[in-house]
Write a protein that holds these residues in place. Structure first.
Motif, PDB file in Angstrom:
ATOM      1  N   MET A  45      -7.023   0.929   7.720  1.00  0.00           N
ATOM      2  CA  MET A  45      -5.868   1.748   8.057  1.00  0.00           C
ATOM      3  C   MET A  45      -6.254   2.859   9.026  1.00  0.00           C
ATOM      4  SD  MET A  45      -3.813   2.128   4.441  1.00  0.00           S
ATOM      5  CE  MET A  45      -2.277   2.565   5.253  1.00  0.00           C
ATOM      6  N   ILE A  46      -5.320   3.201   9.902  1.00  0.00           N
ATOM      7  CA  ILE A  46      -5.499   4.325  10.823  1.00  0.00           C
ATOM      8  C   ILE A  46      -5.209   5.628  10.079  1.00  0.00           C
ATOM      9  CG2 ILE A  46      -4.679   5.363  12.971  1.00  0.00           C
ATOM     10  CD1 ILE A  46      -3.800   2.591  13.859  1.00  0.00           C
ATOM     11  N   ASN A  47      -5.995   6.643  10.353  1.00  0.00           N
ATOM     12  CA  ASN A  47      -5.730   7.944   9.736  1.00  0.00           C
ATOM     13  C   ASN A  47      -4.873   8.780  10.687  1.00  0.00           C
ATOM     14  OD1 ASN A  47      -5.813  10.018   7.892  1.00  0.00           O
ATOM     15  ND2 ASN A  47      -7.688  10.894   8.724  1.00  0.00           N
ATOM     16  N   ASN A  48      -3.569   8.533  10.643  1.00  0.00           N
ATOM     17  CA  ASN A  48      -2.642   9.276  11.512  1.00  0.00           C
ATOM     18  C   ASN A  48      -1.524   9.894  10.683  1.00  0.00           C
ATOM     19  OD1 ASN A  48      -1.359   6.941  10.796  1.00  0.00           O
ATOM     20  ND2 ASN A  48      -0.825   6.322  12.882  1.00  0.00           N
ATOM     21  N   ASN A  49      -1.897  10.416   9.518  1.00  0.00           N
ATOM     22  CA  ASN A  49      -0.898  10.991   8.610  1.00  0.00           C
ATOM     23  C   ASN A  49      -0.099  12.119   9.247  1.00  0.00           C
ATOM     24  OD1 ASN A  49      -1.817   9.266   6.668  1.00  0.00           O
ATOM     25  ND2 ASN A  49      -3.115  10.750   5.648  1.00  0.00           N
ATOM     26  N   VAL A  70       0.868  -1.178   0.000  1.00  0.00           N
ATOM     27  CA  VAL A  70       0.000   0.000   0.000  1.00  0.00           C
ATOM     28  C   VAL A  70       0.905   1.228   0.000  1.00  0.00           C
ATOM     29  CG1 VAL A  70      -1.862   1.209   1.183  1.00  0.00           C
ATOM     30  CG2 VAL A  70      -1.733  -1.294   1.294  1.00  0.00           C
ATOM     31  N   PRO A  71       1.087   1.876  -1.148  1.00  0.00           N
ATOM     32  CA  PRO A  71       2.057   2.979  -1.226  1.00  0.00           C
ATOM     33  C   PRO A  71       1.628   4.230  -0.474  1.00  0.00           C
ATOM     34  CG  PRO A  71       0.857   2.744  -3.287  1.00  0.00           C
ATOM     35  CD  PRO A  71       0.470   1.581  -2.447  1.00  0.00           C
ATOM     36  N   PHE A  72       0.327   4.380  -0.240  1.00  0.00           N
ATOM     37  CA  PHE A  72      -0.155   5.571   0.443  1.00  0.00           C
ATOM     38  C   PHE A  72      -1.091   5.171   1.578  1.00  0.00           C
ATOM     39  CE2 PHE A  72       0.301   6.594  -4.109  1.00  0.00           C
ATOM     40  CZ  PHE A  72       1.336   7.512  -4.030  1.00  0.00           C
ATOM     41  N   ARG A  73      -1.205   6.041   2.562  1.00  0.00           N
ATOM     42  CA  ARG A  73      -2.193   5.834   3.621  1.00  0.00           C
ATOM     43  C   ARG A  73      -3.505   6.430   3.113  1.00  0.00           C
ATOM     44  NH1 ARG A  73      -1.973   4.204   8.732  1.00  0.00           N
ATOM     45  NH2 ARG A  73       0.283   4.059   8.588  1.00  0.00           N
ATOM     46  N   ILE A 121     -14.773   7.098  15.087  1.00  0.00           N
ATOM     47  CA  ILE A 121     -15.104   5.903  14.303  1.00  0.00           C
ATOM     48  C   ILE A 121     -14.982   6.181  12.811  1.00  0.00           C
ATOM     49  CG2 ILE A 121     -16.942   4.286  13.707  1.00  0.00           C
ATOM     50  CD1 ILE A 121     -17.914   4.431  16.559  1.00  0.00           C
ATOM     51  N   ASP A 122     -15.547   7.285  12.349  1.00  0.00           N
ATOM     52  CA  ASP A 122     -15.474   7.600  10.921  1.00  0.00           C
ATOM     53  C   ASP A 122     -14.100   8.100  10.510  1.00  0.00           C
ATOM     54  OD1 ASP A 122     -18.009   6.886  10.103  1.00  0.00           O
ATOM     55  OD2 ASP A 122     -18.888   8.754  10.801  1.00  0.00           O
ATOM     56  N   ASN A 123     -13.314   8.575  11.468  1.00  0.00           N
ATOM     57  CA  ASN A 123     -11.962   9.042  11.169  1.00  0.00           C
ATOM     58  C   ASN A 123     -11.033   8.539  12.272  1.00  0.00           C
ATOM     59  OD1 ASN A 123      -9.744  10.466  10.164  1.00  0.00           O
ATOM     60  ND2 ASN A 123     -11.026  12.206   9.565  1.00  0.00           N
ATOM     61  N   PRO A 124     -10.806   7.221  12.325  1.00  0.00           N
ATOM     62  CA  PRO A 124     -10.089   6.637  13.463  1.00  0.00           C
ATOM     63  C   PRO A 124      -8.609   6.986  13.470  1.00  0.00           C
ATOM     64  CG  PRO A 124     -10.488   4.975  11.794  1.00  0.00           C
ATOM     65  CD  PRO A 124     -11.193   6.207  11.330  1.00  0.00           C
ATOM     66  N   SER A 125      -8.094   7.246  14.670  1.00  0.00           N
ATOM     67  CA  SER A 125      -6.671   7.517  14.836  1.00  0.00           C
ATOM     68  C   SER A 125      -6.008   6.463  15.715  1.00  0.00           C
ATOM     69  CB  SER A 125      -6.461   8.906  15.454  1.00  0.00           C
ATOM     70  OG  SER A 125      -7.142   9.009  16.698  1.00  0.00           O
ATOM     71  N   THR A 126      -6.760   5.421  16.093  1.00  0.00           N
ATOM     72  CA  THR A 126      -6.235   4.326  16.923  1.00  0.00           C
ATOM     73  C   THR A 126      -6.718   2.995  16.352  1.00  0.00           C
ATOM     74  OG1 THR A 126      -8.144   4.339  18.424  1.00  0.00           O
ATOM     75  CG2 THR A 126      -6.285   5.786  18.976  1.00  0.00           C
ATOM     76  N   GLN A 127      -6.070   1.916  16.778  1.00  0.00           N
ATOM     77  CA  GLN A 127      -6.484   0.584  16.347  1.00  0.00           C
ATOM     78  C   GLN A 127      -7.889   0.256  16.845  1.00  0.00           C
ATOM     79  OE1 GLN A 127      -5.262  -1.436  14.286  1.00  0.00           O
ATOM     80  NE2 GLN A 127      -3.075  -0.973  14.066  1.00  0.00           N
ATOM     81  N   LEU A 128      -8.240   0.737  18.043  1.00  0.00           N
ATOM     82  CA  LEU A 128      -9.587   0.499  18.570  1.00  0.00           C
ATOM     83  C   LEU A 128     -10.635   1.155  17.676  1.00  0.00           C
ATOM     84  CD1 LEU A 128     -11.517  -0.542  20.731  1.00  0.00           C
ATOM     85  CD2 LEU A 128     -11.088   1.565  22.029  1.00  0.00           C
ATOM     86  N   GLY A 129     -10.357   2.373  17.222  1.00  0.00           N
ATOM     87  CA  GLY A 129     -11.296   3.041  16.328  1.00  0.00           C
ATOM     88  C   GLY A 129     -11.472   2.292  15.020  1.00  0.00           C
ATOM     89  N   GLN A 155     -14.484  14.390  11.342  1.00  0.00           N
ATOM     90  CA  GLN A 155     -13.370  15.233  11.757  1.00  0.00           C
ATOM     91  C   GLN A 155     -12.159  14.391  12.165  1.00  0.00           C
ATOM     92  OE1 GLN A 155     -12.733  18.591  11.809  1.00  0.00           O
ATOM     93  NE2 GLN A 155     -10.724  17.958  12.542  1.00  0.00           N
ATOM     94  N   GLU A 156     -11.016  14.741  11.613  1.00  0.00           N
ATOM     95  CA  GLU A 156      -9.763  14.078  11.959  1.00  0.00           C
ATOM     96  C   GLU A 156      -9.295  14.534  13.339  1.00  0.00           C
ATOM     97  OE1 GLU A 156      -5.256  13.649  10.050  1.00  0.00           O
ATOM     98  OE2 GLU A 156      -6.718  15.043   9.214  1.00  0.00           O
ATOM     99  N   GLU A 157      -8.461  13.705  13.974  1.00  0.00           N
ATOM    100  CA  GLU A 157      -7.873  14.107  15.257  1.00  0.00           C
ATOM    101  C   GLU A 157      -7.008  15.346  15.027  1.00  0.00           C
ATOM    102  OE1 GLU A 157      -5.437  12.164  18.987  1.00  0.00           O
ATOM    103  OE2 GLU A 157      -5.064  11.423  16.967  1.00  0.00           O
ATOM    104  N   SER A 158      -7.272  16.390  15.797  1.00  0.00           N
ATOM    105  CA  SER A 158      -6.593  17.655  15.577  1.00  0.00           C
ATOM    106  C   SER A 158      -6.311  18.317  16.916  1.00  0.00           C
ATOM    107  CB  SER A 158      -7.469  18.548  14.680  1.00  0.00           C
ATOM    108  OG  SER A 158      -6.833  19.766  14.396  1.00  0.00           O
ATOM    109  N   LEU A 159      -6.703  19.552  17.058  1.00  0.00           N
ATOM    110  CA  LEU A 159      -6.483  20.295  18.291  1.00  0.00           C
ATOM    111  C   LEU A 159      -7.382  19.759  19.404  1.00  0.00           C
ATOM    112  CD1 LEU A 159      -6.278  23.845  16.702  1.00  0.00           C
ATOM    113  CD2 LEU A 159      -4.386  22.378  17.414  1.00  0.00           C
TER     114      LEU A 159
END
Length: 333
Positions: A290-294, A58-61, A80-88, A68-72
């Motif tokens: 995949m986790i969304n932790n770019n 998988v060349p890209f994430r 759930i819709d934008n998980p930043s952990t394996q649990l999500g 909403q992505e994890e941010s401030l």
């Protein structure tokens, strides 16, 4: 024509089984050899496809996100819709596999006319989700109910499923709720491809064939239960013989059973080659698993490999004199 071609192929398969087992008396071929061969093709093809997908880099994430992505810290994240952990990711996969969560959001787009001219409009369309989930869950329950033919003693949960499925107590033998939902959902999925022009345009014979195969399996199964009474003891003897690798072919089962079994075997053999492999493919999809932790973790392309490079410093060393003569600025004089 694509639907007609698929229907003819299924009818031909049913005719082959009826002629082979009923007229040519090849019950051992259709009751033992073909089911074993279909199982080998199914397991071998399924494992091959999964291993091939697992080895694909998988060349890209590329997780598909809807929130909403994890941010401030003060910005609420959709975990759930934008998980930043394996649990999500796990929760997202569970909801996707068991509840078809992304399909539930299905919307339809159309041009609507008003006094100001055409306007693009969006509307909710959950009918596909409803019939899809009815089909998949009914299919699963039907498969689990069939375990009573392959196991002895019969597990308690299979008995409970059987009782709940026939709780309406309509007819004798009692009508299974999942039988009605299974056939009804398949008819809806077929009519949807035929009636809606846009879907009919993109539909292929490979889309119709599994529908007709499943309809044929469901129809022959219901005929055996509700119309033409089949010896269940003899069928269980066949099933137990296949499971224990001690195959037997009792007499007097009837050709309809072999038609049903041959269609099931054909579907098993066809499964790894078809779009039905989404059953295993959903777990291998990088858009879902995949986790969304770019922003936190650099995704390294697994295709990367050491290559010989020519740095700018080396380039300048090679062409410094010419660059200076051409008026090109250099880092070192």
């Amino acid at each position: 024509m694509k639907a007609l071609f698929s229907l003819i192929v299924v009818l031909v398969l049913a005719g082959i089984a009826y002629a082979g087992a009923g007229l040519a008396h090849l019950q051992f071929i259709f009751g033992v050899v073909i089911p074993y061969l279909a199982l080998v093709l199914f397991l071998g093809g399924f494992i091959y496809r999964i291993v091939k997908w697992a080895k694909t880099p998988v060349p890209f994430r590329i997780p598909t996100t809807c929130g909403q992505e994890e941010s401030l810290p003060w910005i609420k994240q959709n975990k759930i819709d934008n998980p930043s952990t394996q649990l999500g990711v796990f929760l997202r996969m569970v909801l996707e596999v068991l509840c078809f969560r992304s399909l539930f959001r299905n919307t339809k787009t159309e041009l609507r006319e008003d006094e100001n001219g055409p306007k693009l409009g969006y509307g909710s369309s959950q009918w596909l989700w409803l019939f899809a989930i009815c089909f998949h869950w009914s299919f699963l329950i039907i498969i689990l109910r069939h375990l009573r033919l392959f196991l002895e003693p019969i597990p308690a949960f299979v008995t409970v499923l059987d009782q709940v499925d026939s709780v309406l107590e309509i007819g004798l033998p009692a009508l299974y709720i999942t039988d009605v939902l299974f056939i009804g959902a398949l008819l809806y999925l077929f009519l949807r491809r035929v009636v809606i022009p846009q879907i009919r345009y993109i539909s292929l014979a490979a889309d119709y064939f599994p529908l007709f195969m499943l309809l044929g399996i469901g129809t022959t199964g219901m005929l055996m239960r509700y119309a033409y009474r089949i010896d269940l003891v003899a069928i269980k003897e066949v099933a137990m013989g296949l499971v224990t690798f001690n195959p037997v072919i009792p007499s007097g089962i009837g050709s309809l059973f072999y038609v049903h079994l041959f269609l099931v075997s054909s579907l098993f053999a066809y499964f790894p080659l078809s779009k039905l492999m989404h059953m295993g493919g959903i777990f291998m999809s990088p858009t879902r698993n995949m986790i969304n932790n770019n922003r936190r973790v650099r995704h390294v392309n697994p295709w990367n490999y050491p290559v010989e490079v020519h740095t700018y410093e080396a380039y300048e060393n090679d062409f410094r004199d010419k660059m200076i003569k051409a008026g090109i600025p250099v880092e070192k004089e």
